[in-house]
Design a protein around this motif. Structure first.
Motif, PDB file in Angstrom:
ATOM      1  N   ILE A 136      37.952  34.999  69.636  1.00 11.09           N
ATOM      2  CA  ILE A 136      38.562  34.665  70.928  1.00 11.09           C
ATOM      3  C   ILE A 136      38.227  35.747  71.954  1.00 11.09           C
ATOM      4  CG2 ILE A 136      40.749  34.317  72.169  1.00 11.09           C
ATOM      5  CD1 ILE A 136      39.963  31.934  70.365  1.00 11.09           C
ATOM      6  N   ARG A 137      38.302  37.006  71.542  1.00 10.31           N
ATOM      7  CA  ARG A 137      37.972  38.115  72.448  1.00 10.31           C
ATOM      8  C   ARG A 137      36.527  38.026  72.919  1.00 10.31           C
ATOM      9  NH1 ARG A 137      35.300  42.316  71.439  1.00 10.31           N
ATOM     10  NH2 ARG A 137      35.579  42.237  69.194  1.00 10.31           N
ATOM     11  N   LYS A 138      35.608  37.780  71.984  1.00 10.73           N
ATOM     12  CA  LYS A 138      34.186  37.670  72.342  1.00 10.73           C
ATOM     13  C   LYS A 138      33.943  36.508  73.296  1.00 10.73           C
ATOM     14  CE  LYS A 138      32.362  39.735  68.139  1.00 10.73           C
ATOM     15  NZ  LYS A 138      31.708  39.482  66.849  1.00 10.73           N
ATOM     16  N   LEU A 165      30.487  29.879  70.344  1.00 15.61           N
ATOM     17  CA  LEU A 165      30.487  30.678  69.119  1.00 15.61           C
ATOM     18  C   LEU A 165      31.028  29.813  67.998  1.00 15.61           C
ATOM     19  CD1 LEU A 165      32.035  34.149  70.085  1.00 15.61           C
ATOM     20  CD2 LEU A 165      29.726  33.733  69.268  1.00 15.61           C
ATOM     21  N   LYS A 166      30.680  30.191  66.782  1.00 12.41           N
ATOM     22  CA  LYS A 166      31.174  29.470  65.617  1.00 12.41           C
ATOM     23  C   LYS A 166      31.757  30.487  64.641  1.00 12.41           C
ATOM     24  CE  LYS A 166      29.628  26.164  62.125  1.00 12.41           C
ATOM     25  NZ  LYS A 166      28.472  25.354  61.680  1.00 12.41           N
ATOM     26  N   LEU A 167      32.937  30.195  64.120  1.00 13.77           N
ATOM     27  CA  LEU A 167      33.589  31.042  63.123  1.00 13.77           C
ATOM     28  C   LEU A 167      33.880  30.191  61.895  1.00 13.77           C
ATOM     29  CD1 LEU A 167      35.012  33.627  62.137  1.00 13.77           C
ATOM     30  CD2 LEU A 167      37.066  32.806  63.318  1.00 13.77           C
ATOM     31  N   ASP A 168      33.223  30.513  60.803  1.00 16.51           N
ATOM     32  CA  ASP A 168      33.428  29.809  59.536  1.00 16.51           C
ATOM     33  C   ASP A 168      34.328  30.667  58.651  1.00 16.51           C
ATOM     34  OD1 ASP A 168      33.295  28.506  57.078  1.00 16.51           O
ATOM     35  OD2 ASP A 168      31.168  28.042  57.288  1.00 16.51           O
ATOM     36  N   LEU A 169      35.490  30.156  58.316  1.00 17.18           N
ATOM     37  CA  LEU A 169      36.473  30.914  57.534  1.00 17.18           C
ATOM     38  C   LEU A 169      36.378  30.668  56.027  1.00 17.18           C
ATOM     39  CD1 LEU A 169      39.554  30.434  59.890  1.00 17.18           C
ATOM     40  CD2 LEU A 169      38.115  32.465  59.666  1.00 17.18           C
ATOM     41  N   HIS A 170      35.391  29.919  55.584  1.00 15.67           N
ATOM     42  CA  HIS A 170      35.271  29.595  54.166  1.00 15.67           C
ATOM     43  C   HIS A 170      35.238  30.845  53.274  1.00 15.67           C
ATOM     44  CE1 HIS A 170      33.959  25.538  55.495  1.00 15.67           C
ATOM     45  NE2 HIS A 170      34.573  25.187  54.387  1.00 15.67           N
ATOM     46  N   ASP A 171      34.471  31.844  53.677  1.00 12.23           N
ATOM     47  CA  ASP A 171      34.286  33.018  52.818  1.00 12.23           C
ATOM     48  C   ASP A 171      35.512  33.924  52.739  1.00 12.23           C
ATOM     49  OD1 ASP A 171      31.720  32.185  52.252  1.00 12.23           O
ATOM     50  OD2 ASP A 171      30.788  33.465  53.770  1.00 12.23           O
ATOM     51  N   ILE A 172      36.410  33.821  53.710  1.00 10.93           N
ATOM     52  CA  ILE A 172      37.575  34.720  53.723  1.00 10.93           C
ATOM     53  C   ILE A 172      38.895  33.948  53.669  1.00 10.93           C
ATOM     54  CG2 ILE A 172      36.387  36.622  54.884  1.00 10.93           C
ATOM     55  CD1 ILE A 172      37.673  35.682  57.523  1.00 10.93           C
ATOM     56  N   PHE A 173      38.863  32.727  53.182  1.00 11.56           N
ATOM     57  CA  PHE A 173      40.039  31.854  53.211  1.00 11.56           C
ATOM     58  C   PHE A 173      41.271  32.469  52.554  1.00 11.56           C
ATOM     59  CE2 PHE A 173      38.390  30.920  49.062  1.00 11.56           C
ATOM     60  CZ  PHE A 173      39.503  30.616  48.291  1.00 11.56           C
ATOM     61  N   ASN A 174      41.092  33.397  51.615  1.00  6.19           N
ATOM     62  CA  ASN A 174      42.228  33.980  50.902  1.00  6.19           C
ATOM     63  C   ASN A 174      42.440  35.453  51.247  1.00  6.19           C
ATOM     64  OD1 ASN A 174      39.965  34.945  49.643  1.00  6.19           O
ATOM     65  ND2 ASN A 174      40.683  34.552  47.566  1.00  6.19           N
ATOM     66  N   LYS A 175      41.888  35.903  52.358  1.00  8.42           N
ATOM     67  CA  LYS A 175      42.008  37.311  52.779  1.00  8.42           C
ATOM     68  C   LYS A 175      42.717  37.357  54.129  1.00  8.42           C
ATOM     69  CE  LYS A 175      37.966  38.434  50.146  1.00  8.42           C
ATOM     70  NZ  LYS A 175      36.532  38.358  50.155  1.00  8.42           N
ATOM     71  N   SER A 229      44.349  39.481  56.163  1.00  6.73           N
ATOM     72  CA  SER A 229      44.072  40.405  57.269  1.00  6.73           C
ATOM     73  C   SER A 229      42.695  40.145  57.872  1.00  6.73           C
ATOM     74  CB  SER A 229      44.195  41.853  56.814  1.00  6.73           C
ATOM     75  OG  SER A 229      43.233  42.145  55.830  1.00  6.73           O
ATOM     76  N   GLN A 230      41.728  39.740  57.058  1.00 10.17           N
ATOM     77  CA  GLN A 230      40.397  39.438  57.581  1.00 10.17           C
ATOM     78  C   GLN A 230      40.410  38.167  58.428  1.00 10.17           C
ATOM     79  OE1 GLN A 230      37.323  39.437  54.618  1.00 10.17           O
ATOM     80  NE2 GLN A 230      37.841  41.481  53.888  1.00 10.17           N
ATOM     81  N   ILE A 231      41.243  37.213  58.060  1.00  8.92           N
ATOM     82  CA  ILE A 231      41.369  35.975  58.848  1.00  8.92           C
ATOM     83  C   ILE A 231      41.898  36.312  60.238  1.00  8.92           C
ATOM     84  CG2 ILE A 231      42.636  33.795  59.078  1.00  8.92           C
ATOM     85  CD1 ILE A 231      42.537  33.657  55.960  1.00  8.92           C
ATOM     86  N   ASP A 232      42.989  37.087  60.286  1.00  6.73           N
ATOM     87  CA  ASP A 232      43.574  37.467  61.573  1.00  6.73           C
ATOM     88  C   ASP A 232      42.572  38.214  62.433  1.00  6.73           C
ATOM     89  OD1 ASP A 232      45.975  36.325  60.784  1.00  6.73           O
ATOM     90  OD2 ASP A 232      46.884  38.232  60.202  1.00  6.73           O
ATOM     91  N   SER A 233      41.885  39.150  61.840  1.00  2.00           N
ATOM     92  CA  SER A 233      40.896  39.945  62.563  1.00  2.00           C
ATOM     93  C   SER A 233      39.758  39.067  63.094  1.00  2.00           C
ATOM     94  CB  SER A 233      40.345  41.039  61.644  1.00  2.00           C
ATOM     95  OG  SER A 233      39.365  41.787  62.303  1.00  2.00           O
ATOM     96  N   ALA A 234      39.259  38.163  62.265  1.00  2.00           N
ATOM     97  CA  ALA A 234      38.160  37.283  62.661  1.00  2.00           C
ATOM     98  C   ALA A 234      38.574  36.358  63.805  1.00  2.00           C
ATOM     99  CB  ALA A 234      37.683  36.462  61.460  1.00  2.00           C
TER     100      ALA A 234
END
Length: 94
Positions: A26-28, A4-14, A16-21
């Motif tokens: 990891i869960r998936k 899987l790939k997770l790109d954090l660019h779009d939510i770098f300043n959010k 709670s969304q970073i933690d959730s993502a």
């Protein structure tokens, strides 16, 4: 190799969304028994990468994967490796 790939660019300043993502990816990976997860915090100031590494080192998260590697060539990438047989053995011991 499944990954899987997770790109954090779009939510770098959010925050709670970073933690959730991070938790979701990891869960998936655990549910689908994937080999790797590629997390892209980007280069920037390095703060987001440090945050991802802190997350990966949390005791509850650390027991879910085998190891992680930062990329010396692409500073903005972290690869998390899973060994589900090893993880299963550890869980059975607890």
């Amino acid at each position: 190799m499944s990954s899987l790939k997770l790109d954090l660019h779009d939510i770098f300043n959010k925050s709670s969304q970073i933690d959730s993502a991070l938790h979701d990816v990891i869960r998936k990976a655990c549910e689908k028994k994937l080999d790797t997860v590629e997390i892209i915090p980007g280069k920037g100031t390095g703060q987001l990468k440090k945050r991802v590494i802190r997350f990966l080192n949390e005791p509850g998260i650390k027991k879910l994967y085998s190891r992680y590697k930062t990329d010396n060539i692409n500073f903005g990438k972290i690869t998390v490796y899973f060994n589900h047989k090893k993880i299963r053995r550890i869980e059975n011991v607890d």
